[in-house]
Design a protein around this motif. Structure first.
Motif, PDB file in Angstrom:
ATOM      1  N   ASP A   1     -10.843   7.149 -10.104  1.00  0.00           N
ATOM      2  CA  ASP A   1     -12.228   7.607 -10.213  1.00  0.00           C
ATOM      3  C   ASP A   1     -12.616   8.627  -9.161  1.00  0.00           C
ATOM      4  OD1 ASP A   1     -12.364   5.779 -12.268  1.00  0.00           O
ATOM      5  OD2 ASP A   1     -13.552   4.317 -11.143  1.00  0.00           O
ATOM      6  N   TRP A   2     -12.122   8.441  -7.974  1.00  0.00           N
ATOM      7  CA  TRP A   2     -12.550   9.293  -6.863  1.00  0.00           C
ATOM      8  C   TRP A   2     -11.456  10.231  -6.378  1.00  0.00           C
ATOM      9  CZ3 TRP A   2     -17.567   9.493  -6.270  1.00  0.00           C
ATOM     10  CH2 TRP A   2     -18.317   8.436  -6.752  1.00  0.00           C
ATOM     11  N   HIS A   3     -10.277  10.137  -6.964  1.00  0.00           N
ATOM     12  CA  HIS A   3      -9.153  11.014  -6.603  1.00  0.00           C
ATOM     13  C   HIS A   3      -8.889  10.980  -5.097  1.00  0.00           C
ATOM     14  CE1 HIS A   3      -9.458  12.412 -10.685  1.00  0.00           C
ATOM     15  NE2 HIS A   3     -10.739  12.643 -10.483  1.00  0.00           N
ATOM     16  N   VAL A   4      -8.926   9.776  -4.550  1.00  0.00           N
ATOM     17  CA  VAL A   4      -8.693   9.597  -3.118  1.00  0.00           C
ATOM     18  C   VAL A   4      -7.245   9.922  -2.805  1.00  0.00           C
ATOM     19  CG1 VAL A   4      -8.598   7.897  -1.257  1.00  0.00           C
ATOM     20  CG2 VAL A   4     -10.500   7.888  -2.868  1.00  0.00           C
TER      21      VAL A   4
ATOM     22  N   TRP B   1       0.836  -1.204   0.000  1.00  0.00           N
ATOM     23  CA  TRP B   1       0.000   0.000   0.000  1.00  0.00           C
ATOM     24  C   TRP B   1       0.872   1.256   0.000  1.00  0.00           C
ATOM     25  CZ3 TRP B   1      -4.176   2.330  -1.224  1.00  0.00           C
ATOM     26  CH2 TRP B   1      -4.541   3.526  -0.632  1.00  0.00           C
ATOM     27  N   ARG B   2       1.898   1.281   0.840  1.00  0.00           N
ATOM     28  CA  ARG B   2       2.787   2.447   0.897  1.00  0.00           C
ATOM     29  C   ARG B   2       3.462   2.679  -0.453  1.00  0.00           C
ATOM     30  NH1 ARG B   2       3.716   0.315   5.968  1.00  0.00           N
ATOM     31  NH2 ARG B   2       5.609  -0.732   5.287  1.00  0.00           N
ATOM     32  N   ALA B   3       3.886   1.612  -1.109  1.00  0.00           N
ATOM     33  CA  ALA B   3       4.512   1.739  -2.434  1.00  0.00           C
ATOM     34  C   ALA B   3       3.511   2.272  -3.446  1.00  0.00           C
ATOM     35  CB  ALA B   3       5.069   0.389  -2.892  1.00  0.00           C
ATOM     36  N   PHE B   4       2.279   1.793  -3.389  1.00  0.00           N
ATOM     37  CA  PHE B   4       1.249   2.264  -4.313  1.00  0.00           C
ATOM     38  C   PHE B   4       0.949   3.740  -4.078  1.00  0.00           C
ATOM     39  CE2 PHE B   4      -3.241   3.020  -5.332  1.00  0.00           C
ATOM     40  CZ  PHE B   4      -3.173   2.810  -6.707  1.00  0.00           C
ATOM     41  N   VAL B   5       0.836   4.131  -2.823  1.00  0.00           N
ATOM     42  CA  VAL B   5       0.559   5.532  -2.497  1.00  0.00           C
ATOM     43  C   VAL B   5       1.720   6.411  -2.948  1.00  0.00           C
ATOM     44  CG1 VAL B   5       0.307   7.156  -0.574  1.00  0.00           C
ATOM     45  CG2 VAL B   5      -1.007   5.028  -0.601  1.00  0.00           C
ATOM     46  N   ALA B   6       2.927   5.956  -2.743  1.00  0.00           N
ATOM     47  CA  ALA B   6       4.109   6.766  -3.052  1.00  0.00           C
ATOM     48  C   ALA B   6       4.302   6.971  -4.550  1.00  0.00           C
ATOM     49  CB  ALA B   6       5.357   6.119  -2.455  1.00  0.00           C
ATOM     50  N   ASP B   7       4.151   5.897  -5.326  1.00  0.00           N
ATOM     51  CA  ASP B   7       4.465   6.062  -6.754  1.00  0.00           C
ATOM     52  C   ASP B   7       3.596   5.253  -7.699  1.00  0.00           C
ATOM     53  OD1 ASP B   7       5.421   3.482  -6.527  1.00  0.00           O
ATOM     54  OD2 ASP B   7       7.517   4.075  -6.494  1.00  0.00           O
ATOM     55  N   GLY B   8       2.502   4.698  -7.195  1.00  0.00           N
ATOM     56  CA  GLY B   8       1.572   3.988  -8.060  1.00  0.00           C
ATOM     57  C   GLY B   8       1.967   2.568  -8.403  1.00  0.00           C
ATOM     58  N   ARG B   9       3.079   2.075  -7.848  1.00  0.00           N
ATOM     59  CA  ARG B   9       3.499   0.695  -8.118  1.00  0.00           C
ATOM     60  C   ARG B   9       2.543  -0.277  -7.438  1.00  0.00           C
ATOM     61  NH1 ARG B   9       8.460  -0.656  -5.522  1.00  0.00           N
ATOM     62  NH2 ARG B   9       8.139   1.171  -4.253  1.00  0.00           N
TER      63      ARG B   9
ATOM     64  N   GLN C   1      -5.996  -4.750  -6.021  1.00  0.00           N
ATOM     65  CA  GLN C   1      -5.329  -3.835  -6.948  1.00  0.00           C
ATOM     66  C   GLN C   1      -6.345  -2.961  -7.670  1.00  0.00           C
ATOM     67  OE1 GLN C   1      -2.884  -6.018  -9.667  1.00  0.00           O
ATOM     68  NE2 GLN C   1      -1.417  -6.634  -8.111  1.00  0.00           N
ATOM     69  N   ARG C   2      -7.412  -3.587  -8.175  1.00  0.00           N
ATOM     70  CA  ARG C   2      -8.443  -2.828  -8.889  1.00  0.00           C
ATOM     71  C   ARG C   2      -9.115  -1.811  -7.971  1.00  0.00           C
ATOM     72  NH1 ARG C   2      -9.302  -8.008 -11.016  1.00  0.00           N
ATOM     73  NH2 ARG C   2     -11.095  -8.319  -9.642  1.00  0.00           N
ATOM     74  N   SER C   3      -9.357  -2.193  -6.736  1.00  0.00           N
ATOM     75  CA  SER C   3      -9.976  -1.290  -5.774  1.00  0.00           C
ATOM     76  C   SER C   3      -9.086  -0.073  -5.526  1.00  0.00           C
ATOM     77  CB  SER C   3     -10.247  -2.025  -4.465  1.00  0.00           C
ATOM     78  OG  SER C   3     -10.695  -1.136  -3.476  1.00  0.00           O
ATOM     79  N   TRP C   4      -7.802  -0.309  -5.314  1.00  0.00           N
ATOM     80  CA  TRP C   4      -6.869   0.795  -5.088  1.00  0.00           C
ATOM     81  C   TRP C   4      -6.820   1.706  -6.304  1.00  0.00           C
ATOM     82  CZ3 TRP C   4      -1.985  -1.983  -2.714  1.00  0.00           C
ATOM     83  CH2 TRP C   4      -2.312  -2.485  -1.455  1.00  0.00           C
ATOM     84  N   GLN C   5      -6.793   1.114  -7.487  1.00  0.00           N
ATOM     85  CA  GLN C   5      -6.728   1.904  -8.719  1.00  0.00           C
ATOM     86  C   GLN C   5      -8.000   2.724  -8.905  1.00  0.00           C
ATOM     87  OE1 GLN C   5      -5.820  -1.474 -11.206  1.00  0.00           O
ATOM     88  NE2 GLN C   5      -3.776  -0.668 -11.639  1.00  0.00           N
ATOM     89  N   ARG C   6      -9.167   2.137  -8.625  1.00  0.00           N
ATOM     90  CA  ARG C   6     -10.432   2.884  -8.744  1.00  0.00           C
ATOM     91  C   ARG C   6     -10.458   4.052  -7.775  1.00  0.00           C
ATOM     92  NH1 ARG C   6     -12.723  -2.106  -8.696  1.00  0.00           N
ATOM     93  NH2 ARG C   6     -13.357  -1.832  -6.536  1.00  0.00           N
ATOM     94  N   ALA C   7     -10.049   3.803  -6.545  1.00  0.00           N
ATOM     95  CA  ALA C   7     -10.059   4.867  -5.538  1.00  0.00           C
ATOM     96  C   ALA C   7      -9.179   6.027  -5.971  1.00  0.00           C
ATOM     97  CB  ALA C   7      -9.592   4.331  -4.189  1.00  0.00           C
TER      98      ALA C   7
END
Length: 64
Positions: free
Chosen positions: A42-45, A15-23, A33-39
């Motif tokens: 789509d919702w600019h979380v 999660w930290r890696a995804f938040v930091a740089d989208g990996r 993965q799909r949930s994180w990408q949608r958030a």
């Protein structure tokens, strides 16, 4: 260390890696993965926010 603790640490690191740089780690289940990408897309979380921003009535009407 228990398997559940290792799993939790792995998902938190992913999660930290995804938040930091989208990996996205390959170890994260595809539905997560799909949930994180949608958030993000789509919702600019912004996971760094400490409080939830207020949505306008117009934005709420568009979301429904």
């Amino acid at each position: 260390m228990a398997a559940s603790k290792r799993a939790r640490r792995a998902i938190e690191a992913a999660w930290r890696a995804f938040v930091a740089d989208g990996r996205l780690a390959e170890t994260v289940r595809p539905e997560i993965q799909r949930s994180w990408q949608r958030a993000r897309a789509d919702w600019h979380v912004d996971p760094m926010l400490r409080t939830c921003p207020c949505a306008s009535s117009d934005a709420l009407a568009e979301a429904t």
